[in-house]
Design a protein around this motif. Structure first.
Motif, mmCIF file in Angstrom:
data_model
loop_
_atom_site.group_PDB
_atom_site.id
_atom_site.type_symbol
_atom_site.label_atom_id
_atom_site.label_comp_id
_atom_site.label_asym_id
_atom_site.label_seq_id
_atom_site.Cartn_x
_atom_site.Cartn_y
_atom_site.Cartn_z
ATOM 1 N N ILE A 1 0.751 -1.266 0.145
ATOM 2 C CA ILE A 1 -0.030 -0.033 -0.063
ATOM 3 C C ILE A 1 0.975 1.095 0.150
ATOM 4 C CG2 ILE A 1 -1.599 1.298 1.392
ATOM 5 C CD1 ILE A 1 -2.799 -1.490 2.465
ATOM 6 N N ASN A 2 1.927 1.214 0.898
ATOM 7 C CA ASN A 2 2.721 2.523 0.792
ATOM 8 C C ASN A 2 3.462 2.856 -0.607
ATOM 9 O OD1 ASN A 2 2.107 2.804 3.411
ATOM 10 N ND2 ASN A 2 3.777 1.733 4.249
ATOM 11 N N ALA A 3 3.880 1.597 -1.348
ATOM 12 C CA ALA A 3 4.465 1.581 -2.452
ATOM 13 C C ALA A 3 3.753 2.312 -3.480
ATOM 14 C CB ALA A 3 5.136 0.282 -3.014
ATOM 15 N N GLY A 4 2.376 1.666 -3.419
ATOM 16 C CA GLY A 4 1.276 2.260 -4.451
ATOM 17 C C GLY A 4 0.991 3.750 -4.180
ATOM 18 N N HIS A 5 0.888 4.272 -2.879
ATOM 19 C CA HIS A 5 0.823 5.569 -2.569
ATOM 20 C C HIS A 5 2.013 6.472 -2.940
ATOM 21 C CE1 HIS A 5 -0.939 8.992 -0.328
ATOM 22 N NE2 HIS A 5 0.261 8.866 0.362
ATOM 23 N N GLU A 6 3.167 5.872 -2.821
ATOM 24 C CA GLU A 6 4.263 6.755 -3.299
ATOM 25 C C GLU A 6 4.375 6.807 -4.569
ATOM 26 O OE1 GLU A 6 6.522 8.382 -1.550
ATOM 27 O OE2 GLU A 6 5.592 7.981 0.408
ATOM 28 N N GLU A 7 4.007 5.789 -5.388
ATOM 29 C CA GLU A 7 3.903 5.896 -7.013
ATOM 30 C C GLU A 7 2.754 6.852 -7.347
ATOM 31 O OE1 GLU A 7 3.117 2.925 -10.786
ATOM 32 O OE2 GLU A 7 2.954 2.044 -8.618
ATOM 33 N N TYR A 8 1.734 6.860 -6.594
ATOM 34 C CA TYR A 8 0.796 7.919 -6.983
ATOM 35 C C TYR A 8 0.957 9.378 -6.750
ATOM 36 C CZ TYR A 8 -3.556 10.603 -6.477
ATOM 37 O OH TYR A 8 -4.432 11.477 -6.626
ATOM 38 N N LYS A 9 1.662 9.479 -5.568
ATOM 39 C CA LYS A 9 2.270 10.722 -5.258
ATOM 40 C C LYS A 9 3.364 11.352 -6.439
ATOM 41 C CE LYS A 9 3.389 10.768 -1.023
ATOM 42 N NZ LYS A 9 3.763 10.783 0.306
ATOM 43 N N ASN A 10 4.183 10.517 -6.840
ATOM 44 C CA ASN A 10 5.358 10.900 -7.437
ATOM 45 C C ASN A 10 5.028 10.845 -9.085
ATOM 46 O OD1 ASN A 10 7.017 10.956 -5.143
ATOM 47 N ND2 ASN A 10 7.603 8.858 -5.298
ATOM 48 N N VAL A 11 3.861 10.142 -9.519
ATOM 49 C CA VAL A 11 3.739 9.988 -10.803
ATOM 50 C C VAL A 11 2.347 10.505 -11.449
ATOM 51 C CG1 VAL A 11 3.335 8.096 -12.834
ATOM 52 C CG2 VAL A 11 5.180 7.741 -10.882
ATOM 53 N N TRP A 12 1.409 10.125 -10.740
ATOM 54 C CA TRP A 12 -0.022 10.452 -11.138
ATOM 55 C C TRP A 12 -0.653 11.659 -10.440
ATOM 56 C CZ3 TRP A 12 -0.522 7.891 -15.326
ATOM 57 C CH2 TRP A 12 0.171 6.651 -15.583
ATOM 58 N N LYS A 13 -0.298 11.836 -9.278
ATOM 59 C CA LYS A 13 -1.110 12.965 -8.498
ATOM 60 C C LYS A 13 -1.102 14.382 -9.234
ATOM 61 C CE LYS A 13 -1.407 15.402 -3.795
ATOM 62 N NZ LYS A 13 -1.163 15.346 -2.604
ATOM 63 N N ASN A 14 0.310 14.727 -9.666
ATOM 64 C CA ASN A 14 0.314 16.225 -10.222
ATOM 65 C C ASN A 14 0.226 16.281 -11.802
ATOM 66 O OD1 ASN A 14 0.630 17.500 -7.562
ATOM 67 N ND2 ASN A 14 2.748 16.804 -7.650
#
Length: 304
Positions: free
Chosen positions: A230-243
């Motif tokens: 879950i933490n890895a997916g959250h980090e990927e979302y913040k770094n790649v898809w959020k902005n």
């Protein structure tokens, strides 16, 4: 037929008709009397005309209101598009047409994506491939030199099953190797001290467990094994898809930057395998050259 016979026939028919009507009337009267008697016996009360009229009005008005409510609900659902509008349009044909358009668009996008993949791979292989290859060679040669300078020997090249040169850069640095070779005694003493401390801690833990009663023990929930995912997916979302703004790709096409990054990683792995084969052979040649240089006897200069 004479007039007298005709009159007698008409009288007979009329009297029979009147008799049937009277019998029907008497039957209805008796049926109503029987109904009244049953109502009196069961304790029911007979409605007067006003009460009967009110009851009939209630039933009829309820029916009209239900029909009106059903009509309004139907109109509202048609207005918001929850149900199709009544009309001569064939809804099944429209749905099939939209399905065909969607499938055609999917095929078109898939062909566009596959073409972009091939173009991206060719472009990366031509523009960045040689630079990546030379950079990997330089890094591995530098590793050879540093290890030989610090330890006096060349390192063993990892097998392809272990990841090849990926294992080299994830392994210890030359400084760490040098420290381990210079201070083996200190490390052994440290390990012994650590083992003794661990044994003492285990003994203390056992004593504490024996002292505690079963009533004092409490169940503790172990951390979930899914937390790292879950933490890895959250980090990927913040770094790649959020902005990443969606307005850049309104037609749901592929992302060229993400595709280029993915294919660059694949190209690096492909080039790394080729570089590993070359550097294994180069490492063998270096070892042979160094061994010959060390085994060559020293010759004194000739006197003139």
């Amino acid at each position: 037929m004479s007039r007298t016979e005709a009159i007698i026939l008409l009288q007979t028919a009329e009297r029979a008709r009147q008799g049937r009507l009277r019998a029907t009337f008497i039957r209805e009267i008796r049926r109503e009397e029987e109904r009244d008697r049953k109502m009196r016996e069961s304790g029911w009360h007979r409605l007067n005309p006003n009460q009967a009229a009110i009851t009939i009005q209630k039933v009829w008005k309820g029916y009209l209101q239900r029909k009106h409510t059903q009509y309004e609900r139907q109109a509202e659902m048609e207005f918001i598009g929850m149900i199709p509008l009544p009309g001569p349009v064939e809804h099944e044909s429209v749905a099939n047409l939209r399905k065909d358009v969607r499938r055609f668009r999917q095929i078109e996008k898939e062909e566009e994506f596959q073409l972009a993949i091939s173009k991206t791979q060719d472009a990366l292989r031509e523009t960045e491939g040689p630079d990546i290859k030379e950079k990997m060679k330089e890094q591995i040669r530098q590793w050879f030199i540093e290890c030989h300078a610090l330890t006096g020997r060349f390192p063993n090249y990892p097998d392809e099953s272990l990841g090849g040169s990926n294992q080299i850069f994830s392994d210890k640095t030359p400084e760490q190797v040098k420290m381990e070779l210079e201070n083996p005694v200190q490390e052994s003493t440290k390990k012994e001290d650590k083992n003794k401390e661990k044994e003492k801690e285990k003994k203390k833990a056992k004593e504490d467990k024996t002292k505690k009663s079963e009533a004092d023990t409490m169940l503790k929930a172990l951390p979930s094994k899914f937390i790292p995912l879950i933490n890895a997916g959250h980090e990927e979302y913040k770094n790649v898809w959020k902005n990443r703004p969606d307005r850049l790709y309104p037609d749901q096409s592929f992302d060229p930057k993400a595709l280029r990054a993915e294919k660059r990683n694949e190209l690096e792995q492909e080039i790394r395998k080729q570089v590993d084969e070359l550097m294994r052979q180069e490492l063998k040649n270096l070892r042979l050259a160094v061994d010959r240089e060390e085994e060559r006897p020293f010759k004194a200069p000739k006197a003139r």
